[in-house]
Motif scaffolding. Sequence first.
Motif, PDB file in Angstrom:
ATOM      1  N   TYR A 220       3.209   5.742   0.269  1.00 41.14           N
ATOM      2  CA  TYR A 220       4.111   6.636   0.999  1.00 41.14           C
ATOM      3  C   TYR A 220       5.427   6.813   0.261  1.00 41.14           C
ATOM      4  CZ  TYR A 220       1.144   6.490   5.153  1.00 41.14           C
ATOM      5  OH  TYR A 220       0.102   6.636   6.029  1.00 41.14           O
ATOM      6  N   ASP A 221       5.987   8.032   0.392  1.00 39.11           N
ATOM      7  CA  ASP A 221       7.362   8.326  -0.003  1.00 39.11           C
ATOM      8  C   ASP A 221       8.071   8.678   1.300  1.00 39.11           C
ATOM      9  OD1 ASP A 221       9.759   9.129  -0.995  1.00 39.11           O
ATOM     10  OD2 ASP A 221       8.977  10.719  -2.285  1.00 39.11           O
ATOM     11  N   TRP A 241       1.580   8.458  -9.448  1.00 39.98           N
ATOM     12  CA  TRP A 241       2.531   9.263  -8.669  1.00 39.98           C
ATOM     13  C   TRP A 241       3.307  10.185  -9.595  1.00 39.98           C
ATOM     14  CZ3 TRP A 241       8.104   7.684  -7.802  1.00 39.98           C
ATOM     15  CH2 TRP A 241       8.766   8.599  -6.961  1.00 39.98           C
ATOM     16  N   PRO A 243       6.539  12.501  -9.262  1.00 41.45           N
ATOM     17  CA  PRO A 243       7.642  13.011  -8.432  1.00 41.45           C
ATOM     18  C   PRO A 243       7.823  14.511  -8.640  1.00 41.45           C
ATOM     19  CG  PRO A 243       8.299  11.045  -9.662  1.00 41.45           C
ATOM     20  CD  PRO A 243       6.996  11.489 -10.227  1.00 41.45           C
ATOM     21  N   HIS A 249      14.005   8.368  -3.592  1.00 40.88           N
ATOM     22  CA  HIS A 249      12.661   8.282  -3.023  1.00 40.88           C
ATOM     23  C   HIS A 249      12.450   6.858  -2.494  1.00 40.88           C
ATOM     24  CE1 HIS A 249      11.087  12.141  -4.727  1.00 40.88           C
ATOM     25  NE2 HIS A 249      12.104  11.926  -5.565  1.00 40.88           N
ATOM     26  N   THR A 250      11.934   6.746  -1.271  1.00 33.40           N
ATOM     27  CA  THR A 250      11.678   5.437  -0.660  1.00 33.40           C
ATOM     28  C   THR A 250      10.174   5.205  -0.633  1.00 33.40           C
ATOM     29  OG1 THR A 250      11.817   6.495   1.520  1.00 33.40           O
ATOM     30  CG2 THR A 250      13.784   5.366   0.703  1.00 33.40           C
ATOM     31  N   LEU A 251       9.718   4.327  -1.488  1.00 34.64           N
ATOM     32  CA  LEU A 251       8.282   4.103  -1.690  1.00 34.64           C
ATOM     33  C   LEU A 251       7.807   2.870  -0.925  1.00 34.64           C
ATOM     34  CD1 LEU A 251       8.084   4.705  -5.547  1.00 34.64           C
ATOM     35  CD2 LEU A 251       7.821   6.380  -3.702  1.00 34.64           C
ATOM     36  N   THR A 270      13.403   1.589  -3.093  1.00 32.02           N
ATOM     37  CA  THR A 270      14.167   2.820  -3.340  1.00 32.02           C
ATOM     38  C   THR A 270      14.202   3.125  -4.833  1.00 32.02           C
ATOM     39  OG1 THR A 270      15.542   2.430  -1.395  1.00 32.02           O
ATOM     40  CG2 THR A 270      16.372   3.977  -3.029  1.00 32.02           C
TER      41      THR A 270
END
Length: 401
Positions: A220-221, A241, A243, A249-251, A270
């Motif tokens: 998840y992001d 992944w 971007p 982005h919070t992964l 982050t």
Amino acid sequence: MPGMNIRRALGAFSAVVVAAGFAVTVGAGVADAADDSKKWSDHFSQFTRTISNVNPHSGETITVTTKFQRKAGGAVEYIYNVRDVHPACLTVVSAKVGGKSYGIDSKGDDWAKVKGNIIKWPVYPMFGPELPGFKQSRTFEFTYRVGADCDRNVALDTGMRYTGSLGSGKYSTKGPTIKVALDTSTTDLAAAPSDVQVDKSVSLTATVTGGAKGDTVEFYDGATKIGTAELDKKGVAAFEWTPDAAGEHTLSAKFLETPHSKGSQSGVQTVQVPVPDAETTTVLTGPSSVQAGVEVSFEAQVSPAPEGGIVQFRDGDTDLGIPVPVIEDGKASITHTFNSGGTHDITAVYSGAPGYSVSTAGAVTVTVTDTDGVPGDGGPGDGDGNTDDGGMGSPGNIFGS
């Protein structure tokens, strides 16, 4: 006499042959276990079966105890053997009779048996206080290890069978049942690479304990699922992944619940994705023909005009002088004198700068003729013993010519 009356009563008990049942207790060896018991009667026989932990986890041990008793009015019964019935995913570890360790006589996929003889394990009726040598109960314990192949959250039957002097009893599904709990899991997301860029893929890896090969992990992001991957045999899932936007982005990674394991989620990581460099193009201009010994100029135009960077002019694989700084309008230039005739492919390479990409100009082919107007062969020397293959370039407008 009272003593004589007791002996006669006991003799009468042992002379009666009555079909009877039996009692089994199963106990578990887990400190925080939830035990359960099942009690029933069959004629003059009374049975209590206890499982120490009816909600075990894979890898834990449980103990099953069967207690045999005879009601008052029945006859003494000699227990010949006890066969404990268990789910096939349990593995018998040990047995006890009367609290003392006892060897397993034989076992199958779903049963284990202890065996005595025709006089070893008598059970006397409960006619009053137990007297020395006249035991009114017998206990048979079987300890098992719970296997990873057990179905989870499904009622699994247990029971027992036995043979004695008064006949045999079959209670293969009498219980209690057990339900093996889901395994716990943990998910850890490895640190993302430090050079994450827009539109360039990087590998994200999650390691799961408590999962199995082929189980699913979601990546998840923030709240947006960006992809899924399956665990390999080492419990690692990898996802590529890419971007699509700069910024924060919070992964995180999420292991989905399976029929064997509970789900789990990693902590949030982050990642700052920088604004991508502007794509530059470099165009080189200069003469297509020149006479040896005559100074000429070459100019590189970098677009869009960058803030900084240098241009290295080259003749094939040879640098022409030192790199030239790019000025405000994106230009950089040099002057150069070819000392001999021949053909030269001149290029210009822009180094890039913060926010601007590297670019290389297409080559400009320059034909150099000797002073007599005849093109040279491009080889070293000028025919007069000079082996210099062209002088060093002079940065134009900056370092002089």
